[in-house]
Design an enzyme around this catalytic site. Structure first.
Site, PDB file in Angstrom:
ATOM      1  N   VAL A 123       6.686  -2.379   7.808  1.00  0.00           N
ATOM      2  CA  VAL A 123       6.477  -0.931   7.798  1.00  0.00           C
ATOM      3  C   VAL A 123       7.363  -0.281   6.804  1.00  0.00           C
ATOM      4  CG1 VAL A 123       6.700   1.108   9.194  1.00  0.00           C
ATOM      5  CG2 VAL A 123       6.183  -0.964  10.116  1.00  0.00           C
ATOM      6  N   LYS A 124       6.615   0.434   5.867  1.00  0.00           N
ATOM      7  CA  LYS A 124       7.660   1.170   4.786  1.00  0.00           C
ATOM      8  C   LYS A 124       8.142   2.366   5.411  1.00  0.00           C
ATOM      9  CE  LYS A 124       5.803   1.053   0.711  1.00  0.00           C
ATOM     10  NZ  LYS A 124       4.640   0.899  -0.431  1.00  0.00           N
ATOM     11  N   ILE A 125       9.472   2.506   4.907  1.00  0.00           N
ATOM     12  CA  ILE A 125      10.199   3.789   4.921  1.00  0.00           C
ATOM     13  C   ILE A 125      11.000   4.194   3.762  1.00  0.00           C
ATOM     14  CG2 ILE A 125      12.185   4.593   6.343  1.00  0.00           C
ATOM     15  CD1 ILE A 125      11.728   2.669   8.550  1.00  0.00           C
ATOM     16  N   THR A 175       0.957  -1.108  -0.207  1.00  0.00           N
ATOM     17  CA  THR A 175       0.079  -0.128   0.021  1.00  0.00           C
ATOM     18  C   THR A 175       0.937   1.163  -0.017  1.00  0.00           C
ATOM     19  OG1 THR A 175      -0.186   0.275   2.305  1.00  0.00           O
ATOM     20  CG2 THR A 175      -1.662  -1.203   1.473  1.00  0.00           C
TER      21      THR A 175
END
Length: 373
Positions: A138-140, A43
């Site tokens: 978790v997207k960074i 997402t």
């Protein structure tokens, strides 16, 4: 399905680049997992902005949030983490069956924090706690300030999807941050097999920007490079990945139980309609990669994709020539990829800001008047 089976059998994990409450309620996601070899979900703020502002699937939760007087930032996180937690549960059997390699669902930190290391780490911790599922990513963003955050979070046992990678040099820095984080986790006694990571290397956006610059050059040599830069860039990224997983540093981590940080091909929908609609899938087949695609691209691959056994290894020399020729016609690769990184963060930031404003207006309009009695 035969093409999707061939793609999966070639070592490519098929992920869906989309998520919405409607997709979850209708069972669409579960169907894709059951029938179409989908083994993960990504997402981003733009995807959520489209989902939350379309239809009425979120109305009941928004009314509850409004009744509680929840402020917009908390409300936005409640909406998005609910979807991602639900999707994690749908994908949990895949996660268990693949020993944690696939079955992952990604949610991005607030993109407005991309250039603030400490805030990014704090946000990643909060999302990890809020979703509370082992198969979360978790997207960074891979901005320079995000690199220490990536290492710190992995060191704490938070699984990370590093996003918005365009540059080979930045990709090398991302892989170094991954190794650093996993070494920290190992040295503090964490179980490495449960910590996952992918590095999202963007594809079609590279061609969109490169083609525009090549068109401005206006030479025949430049015209011959149209549509070749993105695939060359991604293929060379895979070459860099192979170097890392053959290193002694990685092999020590692998012996300790770590899984590699797989390359993930992102932005795989074709922007130029003159190009084949499956090219960013079929031209980037290699073992141990992820390809995340919107459903339209997934359906195109299933319908008419011609999937080779491997379309990456064996093409490294040609890919290097493409980037050399790019320089020769006057297109600055370093400026190209930095522009894309900056724009990528900016676009997600704008989507988040717009969604926040729209949600604030909605909360205000449905919030009941408070009475005292």
């Amino acid at each position: 399905m035969s093409s999707l089976n061939t793609l999966s059998d070639a070592g490519v994990s098929i992920w869906l680049d989309d998520l919405s409450r409607e997709r979850l309620v209708s069972g669409s996601l579960a169907g894709l997992v059951a029938r179409d070899r989908v083994v993960g979900v990504t997402t981003n703020p733009t995807i959520f902005a489209k989902a939350i502002t379309s239809g009425d699937a979120y109305d009941a939760q928004i009314r509850d949030l409004a009744a509680r007087g929840v402020e917009v930032g908390e409300a936005l996180r409640a909406l998005t983490t609910t979807d991602v937690r639900w999707a994690c549960d749908v994908l949990r059997p895949v996660y268990d069956a693949t020993d944690g390699v696939d079955g992952r669902v990604s949610i991005e930190v607030d993109p407005r924090l991309a250039h603030d290391t400490a805030a990014t780490i704090a946000e990643a911790r909060a999302l990890w706690w809020l979703v509370d599922r082992p198969n979360l990513f978790v997207k960074i963003p891979a901005a320079r300030q995000g690199l220490p955050a990536i290492a710190a979070c992995l060191g704490e046992g938070i699984s990370i999807n590093v996003t918005l990678i365009f540059s080979l040099a930045r990709y090398d820095e991302v892989m170094a941050a991954f190794l650093d984080g996993m070494e920290r986790a190992r040295d503090t006694g964490r179980e490495l097999s449960g910590i996952g990571s992918v590095a999202s290397f963007f594809v079609s956006r590279v061609d969109a920007e490169a083609d525009a610059r090549l068109d401005k050059t206006g030479t025949a040599q430049a015209a011959e490079l149209r549509g070749r830069v993105a695939i060359a860039n991604a293929r060379l990224a895979y070459q860099h990945y192979e170097r890392v997983i053959s290193s002694h540093r990685w092999q020590a981590l692998e012996k300790a139980g770590a899984h590699p940080q797989r390359p993930l091909w992102a932005s795989t929908s074709v922007k130029d309609p003159s190009y084949p609609d499956t090219r960013y899938v079929t031209e980037l087949v290699a073992p141990g990669v992820v390809n995340t695609m919107p459903e339209a691209t997934l359906r195109a691959v299933a319908d008419h994709g011609q999937v080779p056994a491997d379309s990456v290894r064996g093409h490294f020399d040609d890919a290097e020539r493409v980037l050399l020729e790019l320089r020769a016609v006057g297109v600055d690769y370093v400026d190209l990829v930095q522009t894309l990184e900056d724009e990528g963060v900016s676009k997600f930031d704008a989507s988040w800001e717009q969604l926040s404003r729209q949600l604030a207006e909605t909360l205000s309009s449905v919030r009941p008047a408070r009475t005292r009695g």
